[in-house]
Design a protein around this motif. Structure first.
Motif, PDB file in Angstrom:
ATOM      1  N   LEU A 134       0.841  -1.192   0.000  1.00 33.18           N
ATOM      2  CA  LEU A 134       0.000   0.000   0.000  1.00 33.18           C
ATOM      3  C   LEU A 134       0.880   1.247   0.000  1.00 33.18           C
ATOM      4  O   LEU A 134       2.044   1.193   0.399  1.00 33.18           O
ATOM      5  N   PRO A 135       0.322   2.392  -0.434  1.00 35.29           N
ATOM      6  CA  PRO A 135       1.047   3.653  -0.290  1.00 35.29           C
ATOM      7  C   PRO A 135       1.324   3.921   1.182  1.00 35.29           C
ATOM      8  O   PRO A 135       0.517   3.570   2.042  1.00 35.29           O
ATOM      9  N   MET A 136       2.433   4.572   1.470  1.00 35.37           N
ATOM     10  CA  MET A 136       2.807   4.791   2.859  1.00 35.37           C
ATOM     11  C   MET A 136       1.879   5.764   3.576  1.00 35.37           C
ATOM     12  O   MET A 136       1.597   5.607   4.770  1.00 35.37           O
ATOM     13  N   TYR A 137       1.392   6.788   2.858  1.00 44.18           N
ATOM     14  CA  TYR A 137       0.717   7.883   3.529  1.00 44.18           C
ATOM     15  C   TYR A 137      -0.707   7.598   3.979  1.00 44.18           C
ATOM     16  O   TYR A 137      -1.315   8.422   4.666  1.00 44.18           O
ATOM     17  N   CYS A 138      -1.272   6.438   3.611  1.00 39.35           N
ATOM     18  CA  CYS A 138      -2.664   6.165   4.014  1.00 39.35           C
ATOM     19  C   CYS A 138      -2.765   5.025   5.019  1.00 39.35           C
ATOM     20  O   CYS A 138      -3.853   4.526   5.276  1.00 39.35           O
ATOM     21  N   THR A 139      -1.644   4.616   5.607  1.00 40.60           N
ATOM     22  CA  THR A 139      -1.660   3.626   6.677  1.00 40.60           C
ATOM     23  C   THR A 139      -0.971   4.219   7.905  1.00 40.60           C
ATOM     24  O   THR A 139      -0.055   5.041   7.775  1.00 40.60           O
ATOM     25  N   ALA A 140      -1.404   3.806   9.065  1.00 43.91           N
ATOM     26  CA  ALA A 140      -0.800   4.323  10.294  1.00 43.91           C
ATOM     27  C   ALA A 140       0.680   3.942  10.367  1.00 43.91           C
ATOM     28  O   ALA A 140       1.533   4.772  10.695  1.00 43.91           O
ATOM     29  N   ALA A 141       0.989   2.679  10.051  1.00 42.46           N
ATOM     30  CA  ALA A 141       2.383   2.231  10.110  1.00 42.46           C
ATOM     31  C   ALA A 141       3.235   2.961   9.086  1.00 42.46           C
ATOM     32  O   ALA A 141       4.389   3.323   9.356  1.00 42.46           O
ATOM     33  N   GLY A 142       2.680   3.179   7.894  1.00 39.95           N
ATOM     34  CA  GLY A 142       3.427   3.896   6.865  1.00 39.95           C
ATOM     35  C   GLY A 142       3.734   5.319   7.276  1.00 39.95           C
ATOM     36  O   GLY A 142       4.856   5.816   7.092  1.00 39.95           O
ATOM     37  N   GLY A 199     -14.603   2.170   8.340  1.00 40.84           N
ATOM     38  CA  GLY A 199     -14.955   1.456   9.554  1.00 40.84           C
ATOM     39  C   GLY A 199     -13.767   0.931  10.333  1.00 40.84           C
ATOM     40  O   GLY A 199     -13.947   0.310  11.384  1.00 40.84           O
ATOM     41  N   LEU A 200     -12.544   1.208   9.846  1.00 35.67           N
ATOM     42  CA  LEU A 200     -11.344   0.665  10.492  1.00 35.67           C
ATOM     43  C   LEU A 200     -10.468   1.786  11.031  1.00 35.67           C
ATOM     44  O   LEU A 200     -10.188   2.769  10.338  1.00 35.67           O
ATOM     45  N   PHE A 201     -10.046   1.634  12.285  1.00 41.22           N
ATOM     46  CA  PHE A 201      -9.156   2.603  12.942  1.00 41.22           C
ATOM     47  C   PHE A 201      -7.869   1.873  13.308  1.00 41.22           C
ATOM     48  O   PHE A 201      -7.918   0.777  13.874  1.00 41.22           O
ATOM     49  N   CYS A 202      -6.730   2.477  12.997  1.00 40.99           N
ATOM     50  CA  CYS A 202      -5.434   1.860  13.313  1.00 40.99           C
ATOM     51  C   CYS A 202      -4.551   2.861  14.043  1.00 40.99           C
ATOM     52  O   CYS A 202      -4.587   4.065  13.771  1.00 40.99           O
ATOM     53  N   VAL A 203      -3.759   2.359  14.952  1.00 37.51           N
ATOM     54  CA  VAL A 203      -2.747   3.159  15.633  1.00 37.51           C
ATOM     55  C   VAL A 203      -1.435   2.412  15.507  1.00 37.51           C
ATOM     56  O   VAL A 203      -1.398   1.183  15.587  1.00 37.51           O
ATOM     57  N   ALA A 204      -0.325   3.150  15.269  1.00 43.02           N
ATOM     58  CA  ALA A 204       0.938   2.478  14.952  1.00 43.02           C
ATOM     59  C   ALA A 204       2.141   3.243  15.468  1.00 43.02           C
ATOM     60  O   ALA A 204       2.082   4.449  15.751  1.00 43.02           O
ATOM     61  N   VAL A 205       3.241   2.516  15.567  1.00 38.56           N
ATOM     62  CA  VAL A 205       4.550   3.088  15.904  1.00 38.56           C
ATOM     63  C   VAL A 205       5.570   2.581  14.901  1.00 38.56           C
ATOM     64  O   VAL A 205       5.356   1.569  14.235  1.00 38.56           O
ATOM     65  N   CYS A 206       6.668   3.298  14.812  1.00 41.57           N
ATOM     66  CA  CYS A 206       7.749   2.904  13.916  1.00 41.57           C
ATOM     67  C   CYS A 206       8.851   2.200  14.693  1.00 41.57           C
ATOM     68  O   CYS A 206       9.147   2.554  15.840  1.00 41.57           O
ATOM     69  N   GLN A 211      20.400   0.291  11.802  1.00 43.70           N
ATOM     70  CA  GLN A 211      21.133   1.490  11.405  1.00 43.70           C
ATOM     71  C   GLN A 211      20.345   2.763  11.683  1.00 43.70           C
ATOM     72  O   GLN A 211      20.769   3.855  11.325  1.00 43.70           O
ATOM     73  N   GLY A 212      19.192   2.613  12.296  1.00 42.36           N
ATOM     74  CA  GLY A 212      18.383   3.767  12.645  1.00 42.36           C
ATOM     75  C   GLY A 212      17.474   4.260  11.546  1.00 42.36           C
ATOM     76  O   GLY A 212      16.835   5.306  11.674  1.00 42.36           O
ATOM     77  N   VAL A 213      17.370   3.519  10.444  1.00 42.88           N
ATOM     78  CA  VAL A 213      16.509   3.904   9.316  1.00 42.88           C
ATOM     79  C   VAL A 213      15.073   3.468   9.591  1.00 42.88           C
ATOM     80  O   VAL A 213      14.849   2.316   9.995  1.00 42.88           O
ATOM     81  N   PRO A 214      14.084   4.344   9.388  1.00 45.70           N
ATOM     82  CA  PRO A 214      12.678   3.952   9.607  1.00 45.70           C
ATOM     83  C   PRO A 214      12.276   2.851   8.636  1.00 45.70           C
ATOM     84  O   PRO A 214      11.938   3.110   7.493  1.00 45.70           O
ATOM     85  N   ARG A 215      12.276   1.637   9.096  1.00 40.53           N
ATOM     86  CA  ARG A 215      12.127   0.488   8.204  1.00 40.53           C
ATOM     87  C   ARG A 215      10.862  -0.324   8.459  1.00 40.53           C
ATOM     88  O   ARG A 215      10.285  -0.897   7.550  1.00 40.53           O
ATOM     89  N   TYR A 216      10.403  -0.355   9.733  1.00 35.50           N
ATOM     90  CA  TYR A 216       9.272  -1.195  10.108  1.00 35.50           C
ATOM     91  C   TYR A 216       8.209  -0.397  10.859  1.00 35.50           C
ATOM     92  O   TYR A 216       8.505   0.614  11.493  1.00 35.50           O
ATOM     93  N   GLY A 217       6.999  -0.892  10.792  1.00 38.32           N
ATOM     94  CA  GLY A 217       5.905  -0.296  11.538  1.00 38.32           C
ATOM     95  C   GLY A 217       5.051  -1.386  12.157  1.00 38.32           C
ATOM     96  O   GLY A 217       4.848  -2.443  11.552  1.00 38.32           O
ATOM     97  N   ILE A 218       4.574  -1.147  13.365  1.00 35.39           N
ATOM     98  CA  ILE A 218       3.704  -2.097  14.065  1.00 35.39           C
ATOM     99  C   ILE A 218       2.401  -1.380  14.384  1.00 35.39           C
ATOM    100  O   ILE A 218       2.408  -0.262  14.894  1.00 35.39           O
ATOM    101  N   LYS A 238       0.382   0.198  25.064  1.00 34.56           N
ATOM    102  CA  LYS A 238       0.732  -1.188  24.748  1.00 34.56           C
ATOM    103  C   LYS A 238       1.692  -1.253  23.554  1.00 34.56           C
ATOM    104  O   LYS A 238       2.638  -2.049  23.530  1.00 34.56           O
ATOM    105  N   LEU A 239       1.421  -0.413  22.555  1.00 35.02           N
ATOM    106  CA  LEU A 239       2.272  -0.397  21.367  1.00 35.02           C
ATOM    107  C   LEU A 239       3.690   0.054  21.692  1.00 35.02           C
ATOM    108  O   LEU A 239       4.672  -0.521  21.202  1.00 35.02           O
TER     109      LEU A 239
END
Length: 258
Positions: A134-142, A199-206, A211-218, A238-239
């Protein structure tokens, strides 16, 4: 010869992608869909069938993918260190919050789901699946990942993906996205309030790589009726707890926010 080989590979994967996204197809349907000559399609489908990646329905003659493709995908995940290391922590998070948890990985200017764990009592069906991009800008993790990128890179990602709108709440402008990213940098938490799926709500962290590069999201995903901006604080705590555990396991360095 090299160009012919590359062309053949492109054609084979175009067939596989159509069968994966649209289901079983006849040679005539694939000819109409892809514009490939029927003789070429017959030859390639014959090879894919011999290899076990494609099967043919004896009743209608249509071709469809076998589960051998899934075996390949599962084998790929076995070698994804981040997914393997994070999964026990994500399972713990699912048991704790009783909602669906995802882990995403950045792939150029998009994000790909590499882990999806649903609670046993799941009663809300989501369209996400492992391997989905998916495009990064429309997901919480992205967005959580984008908040750690320089401005020029944010602009590049936006320009390459801005045409994709999933709902009426999907980010519409770069200025709107910038405001969201500034708030994410301040709080360390990102939201997707029905931006990708109604109908879907998401909350996320990086979670950055070693190496400190933003690579993953939960992320934690739930129906908007159960999780919204008024009661999301518990999910954030919790996140962040799991974020620290996964980061430590991956050897990542988190930027502290007070």
């Amino acid at each position: 010869m090299a160009e012919e080989t590359i062309q053949s590979v492109n054609r084979v994967f175009s067939i596989l992608e159509v069968l994966a996204s649209e289901g079983s197809k006849s040679i005539a349907e694939l000819h109409m869909r892809l514009g490939l000559h029927k003789t070429t399609l017959h030859r390639m489908l014959g090879t894919l069938t011999e290899l076990g990646y494609v099967l043919q329905n004896p009743e209608n003659g249509k071709y469809y993918l076998s589960y051998k493709i899934i075996v390949l995908a599962n084998q790929t995940l076995r070698w994804n260190t981040a997914a393997r290391v994070a999964t026990p922590f994500l399972q713990e998070l699912v048991e704790d919050c009783r909602e669906t948890v995802h882990m995403m990985q950045r792939e150029e200017n998009r994000v790909r789901y590499i882990v999806k764990i649903e609670p046993n009592s799941a009663n809300f069906v989501m369209g996400s699946y492992v391997g989905m991009e998916l495009p990064m800008y429309c997901t919480a993790a992205g967005k959580a990942m984008m908040a750690g990128l320089p401005e020029w890179e944010v602009e590049k990602i936006w320009e390459e993906n801005k045409g994709t709108r999933y709902t009426e709440k999907t980010v519409r402008s770069l200025s709107e996205l910038r405001k969201q990213l500034e708030e994410i940098r301040r709080t360390g938490v990102a939201y997707d309030n029905e931006e990708r799926e109604k109908g879907l709500f998401c909350v996320a962290v990086c979670v950055p790589d070693c190496q400190g590069v933003p690579r993953y999201g939960i992320s934690i995903s739930a129906p908007s009726a159960r999780m919204n901006v008024e009661n999301v604080g518990d999910y954030e705590r919790k996140l962040k707890k799991i974020q620290e555990a996964v980061a430590k396991a991956l050897g990542s360095c988190l930027v502290r926010r007070d």
